[in-house]
Design an enzyme around this catalytic site. Sequence first.
Site, PDB file in Angstrom:
ATOM      1  CB  THR A  27     -17.584   1.969 -13.984  1.00  0.00           C
ATOM      2  OG1 THR A  27     -16.251   2.679 -13.460  1.00  0.00           O
ATOM      3  CG2 THR A  27     -18.611   1.776 -12.435  1.00  0.00           C
ATOM      4  CB  ALA A  56     -12.453   3.710 -10.569  1.00  0.00           C
ATOM      5  CB  ILE A  82      -6.499   1.291 -10.998  1.00  0.00           C
ATOM      6  CG1 ILE A  82      -6.028   1.673  -9.128  1.00  0.00           C
ATOM      7  CG2 ILE A  82      -6.232   2.963 -11.930  1.00  0.00           C
ATOM      8  CD1 ILE A  82      -7.030   2.727  -9.007  1.00  0.00           C
ATOM      9  CE  LYS A  83     -12.704  -0.387 -17.919  1.00  0.00           C
ATOM     10  NZ  LYS A  83     -14.086  -0.045 -18.169  1.00  0.00           N
ATOM     11  CB  VAL A  84      -4.115   1.742 -17.239  1.00  0.00           C
ATOM     12  CG1 VAL A  84      -4.661   2.675 -16.195  1.00  0.00           C
ATOM     13  CG2 VAL A  84      -4.428   0.577 -17.415  1.00  0.00           C
TER      14      VAL A  84
END
Length: 217
Positions: A27, A56, A82-84
């Site tokens: 997402t 996310a 975790i998307k960074v």
Amino acid sequence: MKFFADTADIDDIKELADTGLLDGVTTNPSLIKKSGRDFIEVTKEICAITDGPVSAEVVSTDHEGMMREAEVLRKIADNVAIKVPLTIDGLKTCKALTSDGTMVNVTLCFSANQALLAAKAGASFISPFVGRHDDVGYPGIELIGDIRLIYDNYDFPTEILVASVRNPIHIHDSAKLGADVMTAPPSVIKAMFNHPLTDKGLAAFIKDWEDTGQKIG
Ligand code: E4P
């Protein structure tokens, strides 16, 4: 090649999960906006549908803020990645989170050097954006081959997650180049099933079978 659905639409994710071919979900803030849902709630629901990684994305742009948000997001479920963003603060956050055993997807990658940095920061996934490259006149798919070569040269375990996929040709070309994962809108994944000769052949088989008057079982 693993298949991730690039969406926050629960019905679409359920439909793909039912095929048994879904390995995860990605997402981003734009997809959350499109879903019209609460970020935490919808992410929790997605994590319950698939056992695979569910990306996310943090929205802070500084390391401390990203760490704070990651703390909230990683509590949602064990399969949250975790998307960074691919920035200095994003990679600092990546290093801290992966050292702690948290999956991290580094997003907004547009060059092989950026992918090299993400691998050195211990990223679980690197997301090169193929379609957005095509949009500005650069053949995005070339990036996938370059990253594959560099990662293989040094045995980096970071998985190449082809993102910004717009059509089945992107998937075909990425698979030939050895990408580990691709994430695509459900409509693009469903388009992969289609071939007019399959439809034509099936109709002929069914018709001939009916003509035999036989039944199985
Ligand atoms: C997924 O991780 C990316 O955010 C997404 O694939 C971007 O796709 P777009 O370029 O079609 O918005």
